[in-house]
Each structure stands twice: as structure tokens, then as C-alpha cells.
Design a protein around this motif. Structure first.
Motif, PDB file in Angstrom:
ATOM      1  N   GLY A 232      -0.221  -0.959  -5.447  1.00 16.37           N
ATOM      2  CA  GLY A 232      -1.512  -0.298  -5.650  1.00 16.37           C
ATOM      3  C   GLY A 232      -1.733   0.001  -7.121  1.00 16.37           C
ATOM      4  N   SER A 233      -1.649   1.275  -7.484  1.00 15.78           N
ATOM      5  CA  SER A 233      -1.896   1.655  -8.885  1.00 15.78           C
ATOM      6  C   SER A 233      -0.838   1.049  -9.805  1.00 15.78           C
ATOM      7  CB  SER A 233      -1.823   3.181  -9.015  1.00 15.78           C
ATOM      8  OG  SER A 233      -0.493   3.602  -8.740  1.00 15.78           O
ATOM      9  N   LEU A 234      -1.144   0.971 -11.078  1.00 20.66           N
ATOM     10  CA  LEU A 234      -0.156   0.422 -12.025  1.00 20.66           C
ATOM     11  C   LEU A 234       1.122   1.257 -12.003  1.00 20.66           C
ATOM     12  CD1 LEU A 234       0.660  -1.598 -14.213  1.00 20.66           C
ATOM     13  CD2 LEU A 234      -0.345  -0.043 -15.892  1.00 20.66           C
ATOM     14  N   GLU A 235       0.953   2.552 -11.884  1.00 13.94           N
ATOM     15  CA  GLU A 235       2.116   3.439 -11.833  1.00 13.94           C
ATOM     16  C   GLU A 235       3.039   3.029 -10.671  1.00 13.94           C
ATOM     17  OE1 GLU A 235       1.004   7.447 -11.159  1.00 13.94           O
ATOM     18  OE2 GLU A 235       2.569   8.199 -12.488  1.00 13.94           O
ATOM     19  N   ASN A 236       2.435   2.710  -9.536  1.00 11.23           N
ATOM     20  CA  ASN A 236       3.232   2.287  -8.384  1.00 11.23           C
ATOM     21  C   ASN A 236       3.836   0.896  -8.589  1.00 11.23           C
ATOM     22  OD1 ASN A 236       2.715   4.654  -7.081  1.00 11.23           O
ATOM     23  ND2 ASN A 236       1.348   3.794  -5.519  1.00 11.23           N
ATOM     24  N   ARG A 237       3.046   0.008  -9.163  1.00  9.82           N
ATOM     25  CA  ARG A 237       3.549  -1.368  -9.362  1.00  9.82           C
ATOM     26  C   ARG A 237       4.686  -1.388 -10.380  1.00  9.82           C
ATOM     27  NH1 ARG A 237      -0.704  -4.060 -11.743  1.00  9.82           N
ATOM     28  NH2 ARG A 237      -2.305  -2.492 -11.376  1.00  9.82           N
TER      29      ARG A 237
ATOM     30  N   ASP B 152      -2.489  -3.463 -18.835  1.00 11.70           N
ATOM     31  CA  ASP B 152      -1.359  -3.033 -17.996  1.00 11.70           C
ATOM     32  C   ASP B 152      -0.075  -3.028 -18.826  1.00 11.70           C
ATOM     33  OD1 ASP B 152      -2.991  -2.908 -15.763  1.00 11.70           O
ATOM     34  OD2 ASP B 152      -2.331  -4.827 -14.919  1.00 11.70           O
TER      35      ASP B 152
ATOM     36  N   HIS C  56       0.225  -0.074 -21.019  1.00 15.52           N
ATOM     37  CA  HIS C  56       0.568   1.152 -20.288  1.00 15.52           C
ATOM     38  C   HIS C  56       2.026   1.172 -19.838  1.00 15.52           C
ATOM     39  CE1 HIS C  56      -3.945   1.826 -19.578  1.00 15.52           C
ATOM     40  NE2 HIS C  56      -3.509   2.620 -20.534  1.00 15.52           N
TER      41      HIS C  56
ATOM     42  N   THR D  81       0.831  -1.197   0.000  1.00 16.02           N
ATOM     43  CA  THR D  81       0.000   0.000   0.000  1.00 16.02           C
ATOM     44  C   THR D  81       0.870   1.253   0.000  1.00 16.02           C
ATOM     45  OG1 THR D  81      -0.094  -0.132   2.396  1.00 16.02           O
ATOM     46  CG2 THR D  81      -1.937  -1.095   1.184  1.00 16.02           C
TER      47      THR D  81
END
Ligand SMILES: Cc1cc2nc3c(=O)[nH]c(=O)nc-3n(C[C@H](O)[C@H](O)[C@H](O)COP(=O)(O)O)c2cc1C
Length: 432
Positions: free
Chosen positions: A196-201, A240, A243, A191
């Protein structure tokens, strides 16, 4: 535009040239010597691919951390101690004009428990391999310092690779290894800024690409192997993947190789676990066509390519390179044969065992059997019995596991803990 053929050269964004469109895809060889460095057998194996006129040779995955191994007998590149052997390896790869890239990798939770090491992953989520799950340790979630260390290690390995004379690196972000674990919401339950978001992953992959690019010269190729999807419900999706490629567009990436799957869902072997059907040959071509619409860098697609006509079809559809693993293990001279007009179709016997997991292991074992033959100067035997190859592979792995355990036990404690010191006691926020 005239149709692309397999024997046209490709100029990469970094200005370097690949002499043809056929790449030897990464295949883990498990042939490291007692220092976990490249061995004479490994050199002999790569000489066959260099002689076979493949345009790009991507090595089997090389570990950025000696404590995090995709398998026993893996080559480790953490410092310049054995750089002479890496230099020789690079020299052999380049001897007939091919480019040779080091594939650099960290297994995360896909590390066998019998190697005796603690496994780290984005979150403490164990692999689900049914009855075989207990062969893999439950991982611990990486701390922020642990993550920073992983980034430094990828960058260091790339820098050492350049020093050794490799012409590029491929960062392995596919097949369920650490970077792919970060990308998938099934294995990444963080978290914080890394989940979380794809940007974070995708952050870890992007940070690694940036760190690598910053350490190597502009003419050195930096590539990424990415899943076109995980083929598991709730996993990293095609959307994903598209992106992530868009995010990579601006980071000086010279090529993206598209594959798919993980240990849990081995799509790279043509099997999906989410009900979608994959093409019988060139499994990921449809996905690559879709990603082509957004990718600014050259694309390569790997998986199930063994016929010249299929290779041409892939190239004709706007993909820049074809990646070939299995067929090049059976016939390392395939590109030369194709160039000479011989339409060889190297194939293995299909393995139709009901236990899919064992069948997948047997398939790997049959390919590794060919690699071992080539490494000893012998010729491949694609008709080998899958059961026989599997047993042989188990015996070889047991030997390599003992060799690895001796090596890791002898490492000075200070050295072994350089990274682990990495704030092991910092609390981490976990969603579950
Ligand atoms: C024995 C074996 C070892 C492999 N090792 C790696 C590896 O180290 N890194 C990687 O990205 N893919 C690895 N792969 C996957 C291949 O690169 C490729 O994606 C897959 O085999 C599908 O291509 P193919 O049908 O041409 O074999 C391996 C495959 C095999 C059969």
C-alpha cells in the motif's frame, strides 16, 4: 571545497575507510562450487580486482536462501558449513587494502522456473517478459511468517559475512529482486502492513536493515543498493526513492548505491521503458544529484561509467563513490591504470539486435564471458561475438542448473523446510 578525485579516501559513517572512490559493482558470477560455496575460480577472479587497486569490492549477489536463486551457480550463505571458503574469499578481497562487501539478495519472482523451486514474492504477480515470461514461475505471495524468515535470513547472512572477514554487506533492494518487488506498487499489491503506502512497501527493507545492524558490530559496513527509479510506468518512482533514502537516514546505513530498473525494464543497462531518456554515460547521475539533497549517508552511483573524466564528473557533483561493473570486467586493473595516468576506456561492442530482451541477455553474457576468462587466469576479450557468448552462457547455465538441482535434491528435507514451514497455511490479504 576542492574537487574530489577518484583517489581520495572515503571515511564511512561507521568509521572505516575506503582507500579510493572506485568500487567494483556487484556482478553475479555463477561460479559456485558443488556445495554452492565460493570456488577456486571465483577466488582467482577476485584476486584480479584486488590487484587492480579498486577501493571497494562488492561481491556478486549471494543468496540468503538456497531455495531462492537469482541464477544457477549462485553462492549461498545460510550457515557456517563452508565458512572457510568465504574466509578465503574475504582475505583475497582485502589482500591489497580494499574493503570487500558481500552483496546479499533474495530473487523473489525473478527466479528461473527450470531451477525447480517455488517462487515467493510480495504478491502472486508474474513477471512480464513477453515471450520469455514462461521461463519464470508465477510466484506465491509470502506469508507473514515467510517475511519474518526472509528478515532473519538477511541478518544471519550478514552475521556470517562478518565472521568470515568481509568488511560489510550490501543489501540488494534494486533491479526487481524481492526487496525491490516489495517497493514497487506494480508487484506489491498487498493490503496488509507490507503493502500500500510507501512506508508499508519499504517496511521489509527497513526491517532488514535494522535486523542486520543489530547482528553485526558497529564497525561493519551496512549498505543498500536501491533503484533511483524502476523506469516503468506506475512503478517505484524517483520521488519514492528519495523518501526511502530519508527513511534510511536514521538506520546506520554506511552507503547507498543508486542504480535502476529490473528484468522487465533493464535501466541498469541504460534502457528505460517509461519514455524517459537516460544519460549515455553515468545513467543515473541526475537522479543521484536529486537524492543527494536529502541523503545523510555517502552515495554511490553505478551504471555506464567507463571513462576517468566521467568518474571525476560524478565525484565532482557530490556523489561519494563511483560503481563500475562492465568496465572492470574488461579491465580489472582499471583503477591502477587510471592512477598511473593511463586513460583506458574499456568498452564492449554495442549490441543492436531488434529483440531488446535478447540483446540485454547477450550483453550480460558478454560480460560473464570476461569474468570466466579472468577466473581461469586468461585475459578478457571484449571483442567476443555476442551470439557466441550467449550460446556459451546457455551451455554453462545448463551445466550449473543440473549441478544446482543435484545439490538441492540432496539437502535433508528438514533443513530445506526450515523456513518454508513458515505458516504456509496462514491466509493472506491480497488486493487482487
Ligand atoms: C554480468 C552482470 C551481472 C550482474 N550481477 C549483479 C548482481 O549480482 N547484483 C547487482 O546488484 N547488480 C548486478 N549487475 C549490475 C551491475 O552491478 C551494474 O549495476 C550494471 O552492470 C551497470 O553498471 P556498468 O555499466 O558499470 O556495468 C550485474 C551486471 C552484469 C553485467
Amino acid at each position: 571545497m576542492s574537487p574530489m578525485t577518484a583517489f581520495e579516501k572515503l571515511t564511512l559513517p561507521n568509521g572505516s575507510v575506503i582507500p579510493n572512490r572506485i568500487a567494483k559493482a556487484a556482478m553475479e558470477e555463477n561460479m559456485a562450487d558443488a556445495d554452492q560455496a565460493p570456488s577456486p575460480e571465483l577466488m582467482r577472479l577476485y584476486q584480479s580486482w584486488a590487484d587492480g587497486e579498486v577501493g571497494l569490492i562488492i561481491t556478486g549477489n549471494v543468496m540468503v536462501d538456497g531455495r531462492a536463486m537469482t541464477g544457477p551457480g549462485g553462492v549461498v550463505l545460510e550457515d557456517d558449513r563452508h565458512l572457510d571458503r568465504f574466509k578465503r574469499w574475504a582475505e583475497i578481497g582485502r589482500s591489497k587494502g580494499a574493503q570487500i562487501w558481500l552483496q546479499i539478495n533474495h530473487p523473489g519472482r525473478q527466479m528461473q522456473a527450470n531451477l525447480g523451486q517455488k517462487a515467493f514474492a510480495p504478491s502472486a504477480v508474474a513477471l512480464d517478459l513477453g515471450k520469455m515470461s514462461n521461463r519464470f514461475a508465477v510466484p506465491e505471495a509470502l506469508t507473514d511468517d515467510g517475511i519474518a524468515d526472509v528478515i532473519r535470513r538477511f541478518a544471519r547472512a550478514a552475521q556470517l559475512g562478518e565472521q568470515a572477514g568481509f568488511t560489510g554487506v550490501e543489501i540488494h533492494a534494486a533491479h526487481g529482486y524481492l526487496l525491490s518487488q516489495f517497493l514497487s506498487p506494480l508487484s506489491n499489491r498487498r493490503t496488509d502492513a507490507w503493502g500500500g503506502s510507501l512506508e508499508n512497501r519499504a517496511r521489509l527493507l527497513l526491517e532488514i536493515v535494522k535486523a542486520v545492524r543489530a547482528k553485526v558490530s558497529p564497525g561493519f559496513a551496512v549498505a543498500v543498493k536501491l533503484n533511483s527509479a524502476d523506469f516503468q510506468r506506475g512503478g517505484f518512482s524517483t520521488e519514492d526513492a528519495r523518501h526511502v533514502v530519508e527513511m534510511l537516514n536514521h538506520l546506520g546505513v554506511d552507503l547507498v548505491e543508486l542504480s535502476g530498473g529490473s528484468y522487465e525494464a533493464p535501466a541498469m543497462q541504460g534502457q528505460s521503458r517509461d519514455g524517459r531518456t537516460l544519460a549515455r554515460e553515468a545513467y543515473f547521475l541526475e537522479f543521484a544529484r536529486d537524492i543527494r539533497t536529502v541523503a545523510k549517508m555517502p552515495l554511490m552511483v553505478t551504471g555506464g561509467i567507463r571513462r576517468r573524466a566521467i568518474a571525476d564528473q560524478v565525484l565532482g557533483s557530490g556523489v561519494d563513490m563511483v560503481g563500475i561493473g562492465t568496465a572492470l570486467a574488461i579491465d580489472p586493473h582499471l583503477p591502477r591504470d587510471w592512477r598511473l595516468g593511463k586513460d583506458m576506456v574499456p568498452e564492449l561492442r554495442p549490441i543492436r539486435w531488434t529483440n531488446k530482451m535478447l540483446a540485454s541477455l547477450a550483453n550480460m553474457a558478454v560480460v560473464k564471458f570476461q569474468l570466466r576468462r579472468l577466473s581461469r587466469g586468461g585475459s578478457p576479450n571484449p571483442k567476443v561475438s555476442p551470439l557466441g557468448a550467449l550460446i556459451l552462457q546457455q551451455v554453462a547455465a545448463a551445466f550449473r542448473t543440473r549441478q544446482y538441482r543435484r545439490w538441492i535434491a540432496q539437502r535433508p528435507a528438514a533443513e530445506a523446510s526450515t523456513i518454508a514451514a513458515s505458516g504456509a497455511d496462514l491466509p493472506i490479504a491480497e488486493a487482487s
